[in-house]
Design an enzyme around this catalytic site. Structure first.
Site, PDB file in Angstrom:
ATOM      1  N   HIS A 182       0.818  -1.209   0.000  1.00 33.24           N
ATOM      2  CA  HIS A 182       0.000   0.000   0.000  1.00 33.24           C
ATOM      3  C   HIS A 182       0.855   1.264   0.000  1.00 33.24           C
ATOM      4  O   HIS A 182       0.591   2.211  -0.756  1.00 33.24           O
ATOM      5  CB  HIS A 182      -0.914   0.010   1.220  1.00 33.24           C
ATOM      6  N   TYR A 210      -9.640   3.883   2.147  1.00 35.69           N
ATOM      7  CA  TYR A 210     -10.181   2.748   2.888  1.00 35.69           C
ATOM      8  C   TYR A 210     -11.700   2.807   2.967  1.00 35.69           C
ATOM      9  O   TYR A 210     -12.385   1.784   2.938  1.00 35.69           O
ATOM     10  CB  TYR A 210      -9.578   2.694   4.291  1.00 35.69           C
ATOM     11  N   GLU A 223       0.985   1.630   8.158  1.00 38.81           N
ATOM     12  CA  GLU A 223       1.308   2.492   7.022  1.00 38.81           C
ATOM     13  C   GLU A 223       1.755   3.881   7.468  1.00 38.81           C
ATOM     14  O   GLU A 223       2.657   4.470   6.862  1.00 38.81           O
ATOM     15  CB  GLU A 223       0.104   2.562   6.078  1.00 38.81           C
ATOM     16  N   TYR A 265      11.847  -3.195  -2.574  1.00 37.61           N
ATOM     17  CA  TYR A 265      11.451  -2.853  -3.937  1.00 37.61           C
ATOM     18  C   TYR A 265      10.951  -1.413  -4.001  1.00 37.61           C
ATOM     19  O   TYR A 265      10.729  -0.770  -2.961  1.00 37.61           O
ATOM     20  CB  TYR A 265      10.349  -3.798  -4.435  1.00 37.61           C
ATOM     21  N   GLN A 287       5.970  -2.999  -9.363  1.00 35.20           N
ATOM     22  CA  GLN A 287       7.016  -3.080  -8.342  1.00 35.20           C
ATOM     23  C   GLN A 287       8.210  -3.872  -8.879  1.00 35.20           C
ATOM     24  O   GLN A 287       8.030  -4.905  -9.545  1.00 35.20           O
ATOM     25  CB  GLN A 287       6.495  -3.769  -7.076  1.00 35.20           C
ATOM     26  N   GLY A 333      15.043 -17.768 -12.719  1.00 30.89           N
ATOM     27  CA  GLY A 333      14.921 -16.663 -13.661  1.00 30.89           C
ATOM     28  C   GLY A 333      15.102 -15.311 -13.026  1.00 30.89           C
ATOM     29  O   GLY A 333      16.026 -15.080 -12.233  1.00 30.89           O
ATOM     30  N   GLY A 365      13.644 -14.051 -10.734  1.00 31.72           N
ATOM     31  CA  GLY A 365      13.531 -14.109  -9.283  1.00 31.72           C
ATOM     32  C   GLY A 365      14.862 -13.972  -8.566  1.00 31.72           C
ATOM     33  O   GLY A 365      14.907 -13.895  -7.338  1.00 31.72           O
ATOM     34  N   PHE A 386       5.668 -10.504  -6.846  1.00 30.02           N
ATOM     35  CA  PHE A 386       5.306  -9.183  -7.355  1.00 30.02           C
ATOM     36  C   PHE A 386       3.997  -9.306  -8.114  1.00 30.02           C
ATOM     37  O   PHE A 386       3.804 -10.222  -8.902  1.00 30.02           O
ATOM     38  CB  PHE A 386       6.418  -8.605  -8.218  1.00 30.02           C
ATOM     39  N   GLY A 387       3.102  -8.351  -7.853  1.00 29.12           N
ATOM     40  CA  GLY A 387       1.744  -8.491  -8.347  1.00 29.12           C
ATOM     41  C   GLY A 387       0.890  -9.051  -7.219  1.00 29.12           C
ATOM     42  O   GLY A 387       1.322  -9.200  -6.076  1.00 29.12           O
TER      43      GLY A 387
END
Length: 394
Positions: free
Chosen positions: A88, A98, A140, A189, A205, A265, A267, A377-378
């Site tokens: 977030h 929110y 956060e 990231y 990201q 890969g 990763g 990621f995702g």
């Protein structure tokens, strides 16, 4: 803590909502984006909406939170909350959003369940949502406050781009203004926003990899079916892009336990950062890096990983190549036969199936699940911890 009044209502209805989630989630997002189309500009990924992964992830995380409250009434699912909070803040999510999510998610549940959703049941799920929201907002606020600046995205200029293996390009960005930079922790990231041909910005990201001080360096594998990476691969030097502060909680633990970095890969990106950090610190920990690639030509950041491992006094690199004889081993490893010691701290990054297979085999071989960390990621439809995993598999 969930109230005694709400607990039996959540217990009775959670299985029904889990079963209906594939129908509820798309209605929730359709309603929200119709009312707030601005959320698709720089916040939510359109590609993940099309695949259906993002709707299931957000709605599923609320269900996972609820089930944790039922099975562990005196605690919260800390890793789930931490993972969501870091994502977030990398996207710049703020408190008013929110309320928007609440209104449309609870509205979608009410529309799907109809008369079965009594006012009392609605109030119980409202309580669950705001317990989770308040816990996330607290995290956060702390993450935002820990940064060296008070901006969500700062402008960066593409200073250099170089090719590496596997259809991957390494991008080095330099600040385009005087916004103070927060030092990144290895494994973290950034979100990068890229403007599409229709004018909409899309965030993605990418793990930060080692680079010169005062730069942000990422490695991007081209997804031929993707929306963002093909555009990134065509960017010329000098292009400016908005880039977030560094976030992410999959970082090295403060321990002397043996380390195993298992990647496939692209990763390998967090593994290169971990190895560089350990080498810079002169670590004497036992470090075992294992990577899987089709061929040498398909192995991104191979030379950087080899150089980092060579600097470690107790480090090793084992290479598996699935389509050539160039690695130390040919084919894909049998994870159960890797002889990973049970006291190791294991880090995984690669395609979801690769990580699922690796974790299952390692746990079966005696490595405690809590010692295995991963990066996706995702949308994270996996969520390794058992309560969350059961929700997603239901």
């Amino acid at each position: 803590m969930l109230s005694e009044k709400s607990k039996p209502l959540i217990e009775a209805t959670a299985p029904v909502i889990v079963e209906r989630l594939p129908e509820i989630a798309p209605k929730f997002y359709q309603s929200m984006f119709e009312a707030h189309p601005e959320l698709l500009d720089g916040v939510f990924s359109r590609a993940n909406q099309k695949s259906g992964a993002q709707p299931l992830t957000l709605a599923g995380s609320v269900i996972a939170f609820a089930q944790h409250l039922l099975t562990h009434p005196d605690s919260y699912p800390d890793e789930l909350l931490s993972r969501v909070a870091h994502k977030h803040t990398s996207l710049g999510i703020v408190e008013p959003q929110y309320q928007i999510v609440h209104d449309h998610l609870l509205g979608a549940i009410a529309a799907d369940l109809g008369d079965a959703l009594t006012p009392e049941i609605g109030e119980a799920w409202d309580e669950v949502y705001w317990l989770m929201a308040e816990a996330l907002l607290k995290l956060e606020r702390g993450l935002y406050a820990s940064q060296a600046n008070d901006v969500i995205f700062a402008p960066f200029r593409l200073a250099e781009r170089t090719e590496t293996g596997g259809g991957t390009v390494v991008f080095t960005f330099e600040p385009a203004d005087d916004t103070p930079m927060t030092p990144a922790i290895a494994g973290q990231y950034v979100s990068v926003k890229v403007r599409m041909s229709d004018g909409i910005e899309q965030p993605r990201q990418f793990t930060l990899i080692p680079g010169q001080e005062g730069t942000r360096r990422i490695a991007v594998k081209k997804d031929m079916d993707g929306e963002v990476t093909p555009v990134l691969h065509e960017l010329p030097v000098g292009t400016e892009l908005p880039i977030s502060n560094p976030y992410g909680d999959v970082v090295l633990t403060d321990s002397e336990a043996p380390l195993v970095f298992l990647s496939a890969g692209i990763g390998v990106t967090p593994m290169v950062s971990f190895l560089d950090n350990l080498a810079t610190e002169g670590s004497t920990r036992e470090v075992r890096a294992i990577r899987v690639d089709p061929t040498d030509a398909d192995a991104p950041l191979l030379s950087e990983q080899q150089e980092a491992v060579a600097k470690l006094s107790n480090g090793s690199l084992e290479r598996w190549t699935t389509k050539s004889l160039e690695g130390d081993h040919t084919g894909r490893p049998d994870f159960a036969e890797l002889n990973v010691s049970p006291d190791s701290h294991v880090y995984l990054c690669g395609r979801l199936g690769f990580m699922q297979d690796a974790r299952s085999a390692l746990v079966a071989a005696g490595v405690p699940g809590q010692n295995i960390r991963y990066e996706i990621f995702g949308p994270d439809l996996w969520m390794l911890h058992d309560d969350a995993a059961r929700v997603q598999a239901a």
